[in-house]
Design an enzyme around this catalytic site. Structure first.
Site, PDB file in Angstrom:
ATOM      1  N   ILE A   1      33.516  47.034  47.983  1.00 41.90           N
ATOM      2  CA  ILE A   1      33.753  45.784  47.252  1.00 41.90           C
ATOM      3  C   ILE A   1      34.612  46.051  46.019  1.00 41.90           C
ATOM      4  O   ILE A   1      35.584  45.332  45.757  1.00 41.90           O
ATOM      5  CB  ILE A   1      32.411  45.112  46.878  1.00 41.90           C
ATOM      6  CG1 ILE A   1      31.656  44.739  48.157  1.00 41.90           C
ATOM      7  CG2 ILE A   1      32.646  43.888  46.004  1.00 41.90           C
ATOM      8  CD1 ILE A   1      30.248  44.222  47.954  1.00 41.90           C
TER       9      ILE A   1
ATOM     10  N   ASP B   1      33.695  55.859  38.608  1.00 40.62           N
ATOM     11  CA  ASP B   1      32.904  56.090  39.809  1.00 40.62           C
ATOM     12  C   ASP B   1      32.914  57.594  40.039  1.00 40.62           C
ATOM     13  O   ASP B   1      33.952  58.160  40.405  1.00 40.62           O
ATOM     14  CB  ASP B   1      33.536  55.348  41.006  1.00 40.62           C
ATOM     15  CG  ASP B   1      32.691  55.451  42.280  1.00 40.62           C
ATOM     16  OD1 ASP B   1      32.011  56.486  42.453  1.00 40.62           O
ATOM     17  OD2 ASP B   1      32.739  54.520  43.100  1.00 40.62           O
TER      18      ASP B   1
ATOM     19  N   CYS C   1      28.108  41.127  40.230  1.00 42.53           N
ATOM     20  CA  CYS C   1      27.846  40.576  41.569  1.00 42.53           C
ATOM     21  C   CYS C   1      27.210  41.647  42.429  1.00 42.53           C
ATOM     22  O   CYS C   1      27.272  41.557  43.658  1.00 42.53           O
ATOM     23  CB  CYS C   1      29.156  40.177  42.240  1.00 42.53           C
ATOM     24  SG  CYS C   1      29.709  38.573  41.787  1.00 42.53           S
TER      25      CYS C   1
ATOM     26  N   ASP D   1      25.538  37.034  39.078  1.00 41.85           N
ATOM     27  CA  ASP D   1      25.124  36.480  40.372  1.00 41.85           C
ATOM     28  C   ASP D   1      23.761  37.054  40.756  1.00 41.85           C
ATOM     29  O   ASP D   1      23.101  36.537  41.657  1.00 41.85           O
ATOM     30  CB  ASP D   1      26.173  36.869  41.437  1.00 41.85           C
ATOM     31  CG  ASP D   1      25.856  36.296  42.809  1.00 41.85           C
ATOM     32  OD1 ASP D   1      25.558  35.082  42.898  1.00 41.85           O
ATOM     33  OD2 ASP D   1      25.893  37.054  43.797  1.00 41.85           O
TER      34      ASP D   1
ATOM     35  N   GLU E   1      14.314  38.230  40.913  1.00 42.23           N
ATOM     36  CA  GLU E   1      14.847  37.156  41.777  1.00 42.23           C
ATOM     37  C   GLU E   1      13.749  36.641  42.684  1.00 42.23           C
ATOM     38  O   GLU E   1      12.916  37.441  43.132  1.00 42.23           O
ATOM     39  CB  GLU E   1      16.016  37.684  42.620  1.00 42.23           C
ATOM     40  CG  GLU E   1      17.245  37.984  41.790  1.00 42.23           C
ATOM     41  CD  GLU E   1      18.464  38.392  42.641  1.00 42.23           C
ATOM     42  OE1 GLU E   1      18.470  38.110  43.851  1.00 42.23           O
ATOM     43  OE2 GLU E   1      19.394  38.977  42.085  1.00 42.23           O
TER      44      GLU E   1
ATOM     45  N   HIS F   1      22.604  34.416  43.386  1.00 46.25           N
ATOM     46  CA  HIS F   1      22.857  35.460  44.390  1.00 46.25           C
ATOM     47  C   HIS F   1      23.680  34.891  45.567  1.00 46.25           C
ATOM     48  O   HIS F   1      23.259  34.932  46.717  1.00 46.25           O
ATOM     49  CB  HIS F   1      21.525  36.054  44.895  1.00 46.25           C
ATOM     50  CG  HIS F   1      21.673  37.440  45.474  1.00 46.25           C
ATOM     51  ND1 HIS F   1      20.754  38.429  45.290  1.00 46.25           N
ATOM     52  CD2 HIS F   1      22.653  38.001  46.234  1.00 46.25           C
ATOM     53  CE1 HIS F   1      21.130  39.529  45.916  1.00 46.25           C
ATOM     54  NE2 HIS F   1      22.297  39.292  46.496  1.00 46.25           N
ATOM     55  N   LEU F   2      24.850  34.372  45.185  1.00 42.29           N
ATOM     56  CA  LEU F   2      25.714  33.714  46.178  1.00 42.29           C
ATOM     57  C   LEU F   2      26.849  34.609  46.651  1.00 42.29           C
ATOM     58  O   LEU F   2      27.691  34.171  47.435  1.00 42.29           O
ATOM     59  CB  LEU F   2      26.353  32.457  45.556  1.00 42.29           C
ATOM     60  CG  LEU F   2      25.460  31.257  45.286  1.00 42.29           C
ATOM     61  CD1 LEU F   2      26.312  30.088  44.780  1.00 42.29           C
ATOM     62  CD2 LEU F   2      24.718  30.846  46.554  1.00 42.29           C
ATOM     63  N   GLY F   3      26.875  35.866  46.155  1.00 45.31           N
ATOM     64  CA  GLY F   3      28.015  36.744  46.455  1.00 45.31           C
ATOM     65  C   GLY F   3      28.427  36.736  47.911  1.00 45.31           C
ATOM     66  O   GLY F   3      29.618  36.703  48.226  1.00 45.31           O
ATOM     67  N   ALA F   4      27.444  36.752  48.811  1.00 44.04           N
ATOM     68  CA  ALA F   4      27.764  36.875  50.240  1.00 44.04           C
ATOM     69  C   ALA F   4      27.783  35.528  50.945  1.00 44.04           C
ATOM     70  O   ALA F   4      27.925  35.470  52.168  1.00 44.04           O
ATOM     71  CB  ALA F   4      26.736  37.776  50.902  1.00 44.04           C
TER      72      ALA F   4
HETATM   73  N1  LIG Z   1      25.905  39.590  45.179  1.00 42.03           N
HETATM   74  C1  LIG Z   1      25.852  39.744  46.466  1.00 42.03           C
HETATM   75  O1  LIG Z   1      25.521  38.833  47.203  1.00 42.03           O
HETATM   76  C2  LIG Z   1      26.261  41.044  47.067  1.00 42.03           C
HETATM   77  C3  LIG Z   1      26.919  41.037  48.301  1.00 42.03           C
HETATM   78  C4  LIG Z   1      27.280  42.248  48.869  1.00 42.03           C
HETATM   79  C5  LIG Z   1      26.989  43.428  48.218  1.00 42.03           C
HETATM   80  N2  LIG Z   1      26.329  43.400  47.039  1.00 42.03           N
HETATM   81  C6  LIG Z   1      26.020  44.650  46.357  1.00 42.03           C
HETATM   82  O2  LIG Z   1      27.214  45.238  45.872  1.00 42.03           O
HETATM   83  C7  LIG Z   1      27.021  46.631  45.709  1.00 42.03           C
HETATM   84  C8  LIG Z   1      28.265  47.401  46.117  1.00 42.03           C
HETATM   85  O3  LIG Z   1      28.523  47.195  47.490  1.00 42.03           O
HETATM   86  P1  LIG Z   1      29.673  48.028  48.223  1.00 42.03           P
HETATM   87  O4  LIG Z   1      29.731  47.525  49.601  1.00 42.03           O
HETATM   88  O5  LIG Z   1      30.921  48.076  47.427  1.00 42.03           O
HETATM   89  O6  LIG Z   1      29.009  49.466  48.233  1.00 42.03           O
HETATM   90  P2  LIG Z   1      29.741  50.850  48.395  1.00 42.03           P
HETATM   91  O7  LIG Z   1      28.696  51.816  48.746  1.00 42.03           O
HETATM   92  O8  LIG Z   1      30.935  50.744  49.248  1.00 42.03           O
HETATM   93  O9  LIG Z   1      30.243  51.181  46.924  1.00 42.03           O
HETATM   94  C9  LIG Z   1      29.396  51.542  45.900  1.00 42.03           C
HETATM   95  C10 LIG Z   1      30.151  52.457  44.971  1.00 42.03           C
HETATM   96  O10 LIG Z   1      29.321  52.764  43.855  1.00 42.03           O
HETATM   97  C11 LIG Z   1      29.619  54.087  43.487  1.00 42.03           C
HETATM   98  N3  LIG Z   1      28.573  54.650  42.660  1.00 42.03           N
HETATM   99  C12 LIG Z   1      27.386  55.183  43.068  1.00 42.03           C
HETATM  100  N4  LIG Z   1      26.710  55.649  41.996  1.00 42.03           N
HETATM  101  C13 LIG Z   1      27.484  55.391  40.916  1.00 42.03           C
HETATM  102  C14 LIG Z   1      27.320  55.635  39.539  1.00 42.03           C
HETATM  103  N5  LIG Z   1      26.229  56.249  39.059  1.00 42.03           N
HETATM  104  N6  LIG Z   1      28.281  55.224  38.709  1.00 42.03           N
HETATM  105  C15 LIG Z   1      29.397  54.611  39.184  1.00 42.03           C
HETATM  106  N7  LIG Z   1      29.617  54.369  40.483  1.00 42.03           N
HETATM  107  C16 LIG Z   1      28.661  54.755  41.339  1.00 42.03           C
HETATM  108  C17 LIG Z   1      29.761  54.788  44.822  1.00 42.03           C
HETATM  109  O11 LIG Z   1      30.462  56.004  44.670  1.00 42.03           O
HETATM  110  C18 LIG Z   1      30.522  53.779  45.633  1.00 42.03           C
HETATM  111  O12 LIG Z   1      31.904  54.001  45.555  1.00 42.03           O
HETATM  112  C19 LIG Z   1      25.769  46.961  46.514  1.00 42.03           C
HETATM  113  O13 LIG Z   1      24.685  47.136  45.641  1.00 42.03           O
HETATM  114  C20 LIG Z   1      25.500  45.709  47.287  1.00 42.03           C
HETATM  115  O14 LIG Z   1      24.175  45.507  47.576  1.00 42.03           O
HETATM  116  C21 LIG Z   1      25.966  42.238  46.449  1.00 42.03           C
HETATM  117  O1  LIG Z   2      23.641  43.152  49.551  1.00 36.95           O
HETATM  118  C1  LIG Z   2      24.081  42.119  50.045  1.00 36.95           C
HETATM  119  O2  LIG Z   2      24.632  42.078  51.155  1.00 36.95           O
HETATM  120  C2  LIG Z   2      24.015  40.898  49.223  1.00 36.95           C
HETATM  121  O3  LIG Z   2      23.158  41.065  48.180  1.00 36.95           O
HETATM  122  C3  LIG Z   2      23.804  39.653  50.015  1.00 36.95           C
HETATM  123  O4  LIG Z   2      22.485  39.246  50.026  1.00 36.95           O
HETATM  124  P1  LIG Z   2      22.047  37.965  50.887  1.00 36.95           P
HETATM  125  O5  LIG Z   2      22.210  38.331  52.313  1.00 36.95           O
HETATM  126  O6  LIG Z   2      20.638  37.698  50.542  1.00 36.95           O
HETATM  127  O7  LIG Z   2      22.949  36.863  50.501  1.00 36.95           O
END
Ligand SMILES: NC(=O)c1ccc[n+]([C@@H]2O[C@H](COP(=O)([O-])OP(=O)(O)OC[C@H]3O[C@@H](n4cnc5c(N)ncnc54)[C@H](O)[C@@H]3O)[C@@H](O)[C@H]2O)c1
Ligand SMILES: O=C(O)[C@H](O)COP(=O)(O)O
Length: 525
Positions: free
Chosen positions: A151, A170, A229, A255, A260, A278-281
């Site tokens: 992301i 990172d 997010c 978000d 929660e 928590h609308l990210g997805a």
């Molecule tokens: N808000 C939402 O609805 C929503 C939707 C999808 C994902 N997310 C969340 O977003 C986050 C990231 O998702 P992603 O797919 O990019 O994951 P990803 O695993 O591809 O990327 C995570 C990154 O964080 C880095 N990281 C790990 N430890 C770290 C640290 N101590 N300091 C800095 N960077 C560090 C990793 O090296 C990696 O590059 C996840 O927690 C996921 O659950 C939220």
């Molecule tokens: O980690 C995720 O994929 C997001 O937090 C999305 O969560 P949700 O499926 O509850 O919208």
């Protein structure tokens, strides 16, 4: 027919795919943990998003559960160690909602830059406060990216398109990947000092919890705007509120929250604070993507053993699964054989593949050897928890490959190092499908490992086989197959007999009492 429970709101495509793949499916959402506990025992699969918390208590009641599928990315709502210990595969869909979530982060960045929610509320309240809402441009501003994975990488791409400068913190980002992403890799303190906007994209771990602590927030630029997010818990919410109240922080958009669903939070009502639940997805596209992916992955596993995007077991594609299946059966039998023939603690177990076996995905074969081996010690072991249990028992696990063929086109050898020294067994596949033992502790044999067997080590001498056959016949034991191997004529010989039922302790004692017998053991596969 396997049965799956969908316990969080999911696109209908998921249920449709399960049904099309021959899986019975129930969609029961919004249940309390106690209600889930009451029904979970009947399901082989559990499909969730972030609402269902898969706790130890739920897993303990999930006596038939084989797989948990997360239609999304974060699996912090699943007790993975407990699932692994129970042999349940946990899988997610790591890319299905990444673009959508990255777009949400960008949307929140715009919302902060132009105070869109407050301007909207004021305008619709009939105030027309044109002079109150003075924004900032994004162009040429510095965006600080904490976490540059899937992301984070997409956010960087979009921010660069907006002509922002992107700096990223990172620890796992390689310099090459940073160049590829077009971001400047920096340390956290430098990011805090330079960023006009900060966006978080890391999982919540012990290292990232409160990564924006009061101390780190104090290191940020005056007027910084912050977006989260990713996960609640990455920012100290009280410190964030203090920063917004003091004006040091120019805006914050969350978000995700520590607690929660966030029905109340001290941040609510704070000026320059924007929130979404928590609308990210939550887009049509992302929800269709993750629903299809999770249902396909879970169906592959339940119907053919294919494993994709599992967090607690090596991947095994649906295409690989049929090819690996006989190897895994062979691996499990060889593991079981050494487990049954070995006493005392095991310091090391080595799995050596030779010829065609060496070209395959080794991890599933290693897990199968360990599962077969440990099944002689515990009946709660399977492919998922076997590596974990081996580690807990202090076993060193080695993996060796030799692509060159030896005596066989394909061979798996399992060696164990015990206090008594190193011993090994080896097996091959006849016709690429039928597992056969071909070597037992240095002696060439050729045997099926199936059902009940009798293993005898004796001094090679004329008449022994006749005496053993007579003894078993008199005891009413029918011999199915008879396999013989010996180190040298007159030396140590090994007999492996498949028998229709296990020997009674008394009959086994009589076998052990035959002249020349060094060892006799019943085996079961
Ligand atoms: N808000 C939402 O609805 C929503 C939707 C999808 C994902 N997310 C969340 O977003 C986050 C990231 O998702 P992603 O797919 O990019 O994951 P990803 O695993 O591809 O990327 C995570 C990154 O964080 C880095 N990281 C790990 N430890 C770290 C640290 N101590 N300091 C800095 N960077 C560090 C990793 O090296 C990696 O590059 C996840 O927690 C996921 O659950 C939220
Ligand atoms: O980690 C995720 O994929 C997001 O937090 C999305 O969560 P949700 O499926 O509850 O919208």
């Amino acid at each position: 027919m396997p049965k799956v429970l969908i316990s969080d709101k999911m696109d209908p495509k998921a249920a449709q795919i399960f049904r099309e793949r021959g899986i019975e499916v129930d969609e029961i959402t919004g249940k309390t943990p106690e209600e889930v506990i009451a029904i979970i025992g009947q399901y082989d699969g559990l499909a969730i998003r972030s609402s269902t918390k898969v706790t130890k208590a739920i897993l303990a009641a999930a006596t038939n559960l084989k797989v948990i599928g997360r239609a999304g990315i974060g699996v912090d709502n699943v007790d993975i160690p407990a699932a692994s210990a129970q042999g349940v595969v946990v899988m997610n869909t790591p890319f299905g909602n990444s673009i959508t979530t990255a777009e949400h982060a960008i949307a929140l960045m715009f919302a902060l830059a132009r105070q869109l929610p407050e301007a909207d509320a004021s305008t619709q309240a009939g105030k027309w406060e044109k002079n109150r809402f003075m924004g900032v441009e994004l162009t040429a501003k510095t965006l600080g990216l904490i976490g540059a994975g899937n992301i984070g990488g997409i956010v960087a791409d979009r921010a660069l398109g907006l002509r922002m400068k992107v700096v990223a913190y990172d620890p796992f980002l390689s310099p090459e990947r940073a160049v590829e992403l077009g971001v400047e890799k920096v340390e956290l303190d430098e990011l805090l000092a330079r960023a006009d906007f900060i966006t978080l994209h890391t999982p919540l771990t012990d290292q990232t919890r409160n990564i924006l602590s009061a101390e780190n927030l104090a290191k940020t630029k005056q007027g910084v705007r912050i977006i989260n997010c990713a996960r609640g818990g990455l920012i100290d919410e009280a410190a964030l509120k203090a920063g917004l109240d003091s004006g040091h922080i120019g805006g914050a958009a969350l978000d995700v929250f520590v607690e929660e669903p966030a029905k109340s939070n001290p941040l609510f009502g704070t000026p320059n604070f924007v929130s979404t639940p928590h609308l990210g997805a939550s887009t049509d596209e992302a929800q269709v993507n993750v629903a299809i992916q999770v249902a396909e992955q879970m169906s592959d596993y339940l119907m053919s053993g294919g494993i994709t995007n599992a967090l607690n077991v090596p991947s095994l594609s649906a295409e690989e699964a049929p090819r690996l299946k006989p190897y895994m059966a062979l691996a499990e039998k060889l593991g079981s054989l050494v487990g049954q023939l070995t006493t005392g603690s095991i310091g090391r177990i080595s799995i050596h593949s030779e010829g065609a076996a060496a070209e395959l995905n080794q991890k599933p074969m290693v897990s199968a050897v360990l599962a077969g081996f440990l099944r002689t010690q515990t009946d709660t072991v399977n492919m998922v928890n076997a590596p974990l249990l081996a580690k807990e028992r202090g076993m060193e696990v080695r993996e060796v490959r030799t692509e060159r063929e030896g005596d066989y086109h394909t061979l798996l050898r399992v060696s164990v190092k015990t206090d008594a020294g190193e011993r090994s067994v080896a097996g091959t596949l006849f016709g690429d499908a039928a597992p056969r033992l071909v070597e037992l502790f240095g002696i060439k044999v050729e045997a099926d490992l199936a059902g009940h067997m009798l293993y005898v080590v004796n001094e090679d001498a004329p008449g022994f086989i006749g005496r053993l056959g007579t003894l078993l016949g008199t005891g009413g034991v029918n011999i199915g197959t008879f396999h013989l191997g010996r180190r040298s004529a007159g030396g140590e010989a090994v007999l492996l007999l498949s028998i229709d039922e296990a020997l009674t302790p008394d009959l086994l004692a009589q076998v052990r009492a035959l002249a020349g017998v060094k060892t006799a053991m019943g085996l079961a596969f």
